[in-house]
Design a protein around this motif. Structure first.
Motif, mmCIF file in Angstrom:
data_model
loop_
_atom_site.group_PDB
_atom_site.id
_atom_site.type_symbol
_atom_site.label_atom_id
_atom_site.label_comp_id
_atom_site.label_asym_id
_atom_site.label_seq_id
_atom_site.Cartn_x
_atom_site.Cartn_y
_atom_site.Cartn_z
ATOM 1 N N MET A 1 0.843 -1.193 0.000
ATOM 2 C CA MET A 1 0.000 0.000 0.000
ATOM 3 C C MET A 1 0.880 1.245 0.000
ATOM 4 O O MET A 1 1.982 1.230 0.542
ATOM 5 N N GLU A 2 0.378 2.335 -0.608
ATOM 6 C CA GLU A 2 1.164 3.560 -0.630
ATOM 7 C C GLU A 2 0.998 4.310 0.692
ATOM 8 O O GLU A 2 -0.119 4.540 1.153
ATOM 9 N N ALA A 3 2.127 4.669 1.297
ATOM 10 C CA ALA A 3 2.089 5.287 2.617
ATOM 11 C C ALA A 3 3.128 6.389 2.711
ATOM 12 O O ALA A 3 4.059 6.452 1.903
ATOM 13 N N LEU A 4 2.947 7.262 3.718
ATOM 14 C CA LEU A 4 3.984 8.262 4.007
ATOM 15 C C LEU A 4 4.958 7.626 4.999
ATOM 16 O O LEU A 4 4.619 7.371 6.151
ATOM 17 N N VAL A 5 6.176 7.378 4.510
ATOM 18 C CA VAL A 5 7.144 6.612 5.292
ATOM 19 C C VAL A 5 8.294 7.517 5.740
ATOM 20 O O VAL A 5 8.884 8.226 4.920
ATOM 21 N N LEU A 6 8.573 7.480 7.031
ATOM 22 C CA LEU A 6 9.786 8.127 7.536
ATOM 23 C C LEU A 6 10.907 7.094 7.401
ATOM 24 O O LEU A 6 10.939 6.101 8.129
ATOM 25 N N GLU A 7 11.788 7.316 6.421
ATOM 26 C CA GLU A 7 12.857 6.335 6.147
ATOM 27 C C GLU A 7 13.900 6.385 7.251
ATOM 28 O O GLU A 7 14.388 5.368 7.729
ATOM 29 N N ARG A 8 14.248 7.584 7.611
ATOM 30 C CA ARG A 8 15.186 7.869 8.703
ATOM 31 C C ARG A 8 15.024 9.351 8.982
ATOM 32 O O ARG A 8 14.270 10.019 8.282
ATOM 33 N N LYS A 9 15.719 9.842 10.015
ATOM 34 C CA LYS A 9 15.673 11.265 10.354
ATOM 35 C C LYS A 9 15.836 12.115 9.088
ATOM 36 O O LYS A 9 16.704 11.835 8.271
ATOM 37 N N ASP A 10 14.977 13.111 8.918
ATOM 38 C CA ASP A 10 15.049 14.076 7.811
ATOM 39 C C ASP A 10 14.689 13.509 6.436
ATOM 40 O O ASP A 10 14.878 14.205 5.444
ATOM 41 N N GLU A 11 14.240 12.250 6.370
ATOM 42 C CA GLU A 11 13.926 11.703 5.046
ATOM 43 C C GLU A 11 12.560 11.025 5.017
ATOM 44 O O GLU A 11 12.352 9.971 5.623
ATOM 45 N N LEU A 12 11.641 11.663 4.278
ATOM 46 C CA LEU A 12 10.297 11.113 4.104
ATOM 47 C C LEU A 12 10.134 10.629 2.680
ATOM 48 O O LEU A 12 10.698 11.222 1.758
ATOM 49 N N SER A 13 9.367 9.589 2.475
ATOM 50 C CA SER A 13 8.982 9.267 1.100
ATOM 51 C C SER A 13 7.549 8.757 1.059
ATOM 52 O O SER A 13 7.021 8.220 2.037
ATOM 53 N N LEU A 14 6.954 8.981 -0.099
ATOM 54 C CA LEU A 14 5.604 8.509 -0.354
ATOM 55 C C LEU A 14 5.786 7.286 -1.232
ATOM 56 O O LEU A 14 6.148 7.413 -2.393
ATOM 57 N N ARG A 15 5.625 6.102 -0.668
ATOM 58 C CA ARG A 15 5.981 4.915 -1.453
ATOM 59 C C ARG A 15 5.179 3.700 -1.005
ATOM 60 O O ARG A 15 4.522 3.713 0.034
ATOM 61 N N ASP A 16 5.315 2.658 -1.800
ATOM 62 C CA ASP A 16 4.686 1.384 -1.480
ATOM 63 C C ASP A 16 5.419 0.729 -0.313
ATOM 64 O O ASP A 16 6.637 0.731 -0.276
ATOM 65 N N ILE A 17 4.654 0.185 0.611
ATOM 66 C CA ILE A 17 5.272 -0.536 1.717
ATOM 67 C C ILE A 17 4.300 -1.651 2.081
ATOM 68 O O ILE A 17 3.088 -1.462 1.992
ATOM 69 N N SER A 18 4.839 -2.813 2.432
ATOM 70 C CA SER A 18 3.889 -3.867 2.809
ATOM 71 C C SER A 18 3.815 -3.936 4.333
ATOM 72 O O SER A 18 4.822 -3.887 5.026
ATOM 73 N N VAL A 19 2.577 -3.977 4.823
ATOM 74 C CA VAL A 19 2.349 -4.059 6.256
ATOM 75 C C VAL A 19 1.563 -5.344 6.493
ATOM 76 O O VAL A 19 0.482 -5.520 5.933
ATOM 77 N N ALA A 20 2.137 -6.237 7.280
ATOM 78 C CA ALA A 20 1.450 -7.511 7.548
ATOM 79 C C ALA A 20 0.333 -7.266 8.557
ATOM 80 O O ALA A 20 0.592 -6.863 9.679
ATOM 81 N N GLU A 21 -0.905 -7.471 8.131
ATOM 82 C CA GLU A 21 -2.046 -7.262 9.027
ATOM 83 C C GLU A 21 -3.085 -8.344 8.784
ATOM 84 O O GLU A 21 -3.462 -8.582 7.639
ATOM 85 N N THR A 22 -3.554 -8.968 9.858
ATOM 86 C CA THR A 22 -4.661 -9.909 9.681
ATOM 87 C C THR A 22 -5.843 -9.397 10.491
ATOM 88 O O THR A 22 -5.679 -8.825 11.565
ATOM 89 N N LEU A 23 -7.020 -9.615 9.949
ATOM 90 C CA LEU A 23 -8.238 -9.143 10.591
ATOM 91 C C LEU A 23 -8.670 -10.184 11.627
ATOM 92 O O LEU A 23 -9.167 -11.250 11.271
ATOM 93 N N GLY A 24 -8.453 -9.865 12.907
ATOM 94 C CA GLY A 24 -8.873 -10.770 13.979
ATOM 95 C C GLY A 24 -10.368 -10.682 14.201
ATOM 96 O O GLY A 24 -11.038 -9.791 13.658
ATOM 97 N N PRO A 25 -10.932 -11.598 15.015
ATOM 98 C CA PRO A 25 -12.393 -11.617 15.207
ATOM 99 C C PRO A 25 -12.947 -10.309 15.779
ATOM 100 O O PRO A 25 -14.083 -9.951 15.483
ATOM 101 N N ARG A 26 -12.155 -9.597 16.586
ATOM 102 C CA ARG A 26 -12.659 -8.351 17.190
ATOM 103 C C ARG A 26 -12.054 -7.109 16.527
ATOM 104 O O ARG A 26 -12.039 -6.030 17.116
ATOM 105 N N ASP A 27 -11.552 -7.292 15.288
ATOM 106 C CA ASP A 27 -10.918 -6.164 14.590
ATOM 107 C C ASP A 27 -11.821 -5.573 13.504
ATOM 108 O O ASP A 27 -12.764 -6.222 13.040
ATOM 109 N N LEU A 28 -11.477 -4.371 13.129
ATOM 110 C CA LEU A 28 -12.101 -3.697 11.985
ATOM 111 C C LEU A 28 -11.010 -3.380 10.975
ATOM 112 O O LEU A 28 -9.875 -3.111 11.363
#
Ligand SMILES: [Zn+2]
Length: 345
Positions: free
Chosen positions: A1-28
């Motif tokens: 997904m495209e996200a605003l990523v802080l790569e390190r101090k003073d460096e931001l990028s708008l880029r694809d990043i994969s975030v592992a997320e599973t929808l648990g029974p009590r999640d939205l």
């Protein structure tokens, strides 16, 4: 997904990043709609760390958020797809001692968005527990919904010092947290709030929020104003929202005998205070760290019109311009209070 990523101090990028997320029974699964830029996000950008929290690998920023539910877990009965919501950014361990005592903001193992190593929410969707998600009434905008997070800090502070009807309060510092604390103090029953800052446009905005007496400490003496407004007695409540040691040094001069002080602003360095000055007034000191069980009250006050956060939202950017938004927030012109980022629908 495209996200605003802080790569390190003073460096931001708008880029694809994969975030592992599973929808648990009590999640939205929630599509983000508006995300506010917080001083802490900007501090990670400019310094790469806040106290013990150090950015060691790329991290998505953003924790002040409102959005729309797109998918619900199998055991969620309170929400359905399409619901408009705002979210608490901190997820405590439900089994921790602090959580079981109802003080979940103090859980040492809390996972808080955009606090390393936990990703924030400047991204299309997030999976979040239903228990830390709150419905927004139809007439509250996503922009207002994203203000609930900072407002919750002010409401928590006003609650902890037990504001009494008619109290005279002082708010030191007219930044975003100072502003929401003014709103919370007035809503809690303060008759007047004296606010101090050095920026004229911020004081003018604060003045427009209600019975607020602005004090520019560049050319006015805050203690003189407090004495004048209190017949030399002092203010009932001091909300220290600057975290700035020279301003903090005055708290026990400003407070009345038997009065209360809320330490809201976080100083960057250890701050010594005068214990004997506090003792001769039997001042009660409350320290404030985030909030617990405050969102329903904050939402209810916005919904009823008791609190209007809209004047505090001074600058809005589209998600595609979010690096620009952060550079704007880094330089923060004195007339600006809250920068928000609108996510693509
Ligand atoms: Zn924040």
């Amino acid at each position: 997904m495209e996200a605003l990523v802080l790569e390190r101090k003073d460096e931001l990028s708008l880029r694809d990043i994969s975030v592992a997320e599973t929808l648990g029974p009590r999640d939205l699964r929630i599509a983000l709609r508006t995300v506010g830029v917080c001083g802490s996000d900007v501090h990670y950008y400019t310094h790469g760390a806040i106290g013990p929290f150090v950015v060691k690998e790329p991290m998505i920023l953003g924790h002040e958020a409102a959005g729309q539910v797109v998918e619900v877990g199998s055991a969620v009965w309170e929400f359905k797809a399409g619901d408009r919501v705002c979210m608490e950014p901190g997820i405590p361990d439900p089994a921790s001692r602090a959580t079981r005592l109802g003080k979940y903001n103090l859980d040492p193992s809390v996972r808080f968005w955009a606090t390393p190593p936990v990703h924030g929410v400047l991204r299309p969707t997030v999976v979040h527990p239903a228990d830390f998600t709150f419905k927004l009434p139809d007439h509250i905008s996503y922009a207002e919904g994203a203000m609930v997070e900072p407002l919750a800090v002010g409401v928590h502070a006003a609650t902890k010092v037990q504001v009494q009807p008619g109290d005279l309060a002082v708010v030191i510092g007219a930044g975003p947290i100072g502003m929401v604390t003014i709103l919370a103090a007035l809503a809690a029953g303060c008759s007047r709030v004296i606010v101090s800052d050095i920026h004229e446009p911020k004081l003018a905005l604060a003045r427009s929020l209600g019975p607020v007496i602005p004090v520019n400490v560049r050319n006015q003496n805050l203690l003189d104003v407090v004495k004048r407004e209190s017949d030399d007695w002092g203010a009932d409540v001091i909300f220290e929202c600057s975290g700035y040691p020279p301003a903090m040094a005055q708290i026990f001069d400003l407070v009345c005998p038997g009065g209360k002080v809320a330490l809201v602003g976080i100083p960057l360095e250890p701050f010594p205070f005068d214990v004997s000055k506090a003792q001769v007034k039997e001042a009660r000191v409350e320290s404030i760290f985030r909030y617990a069980h405050v969102y329903p009250r904050a939402i209810a006050m916005i919904a009823s019109g008791k609190i209007d956060v809209k004047p505090l939202i001074t600058d809005r950017f589209a998600f595609k311009d979010s690096i620009e938004a952060f550079d704007f927030a880094k330089a923060m012109p004195p007339a600006s209070v809250k920068v928000q980022i609108d996510m693509p629908m």
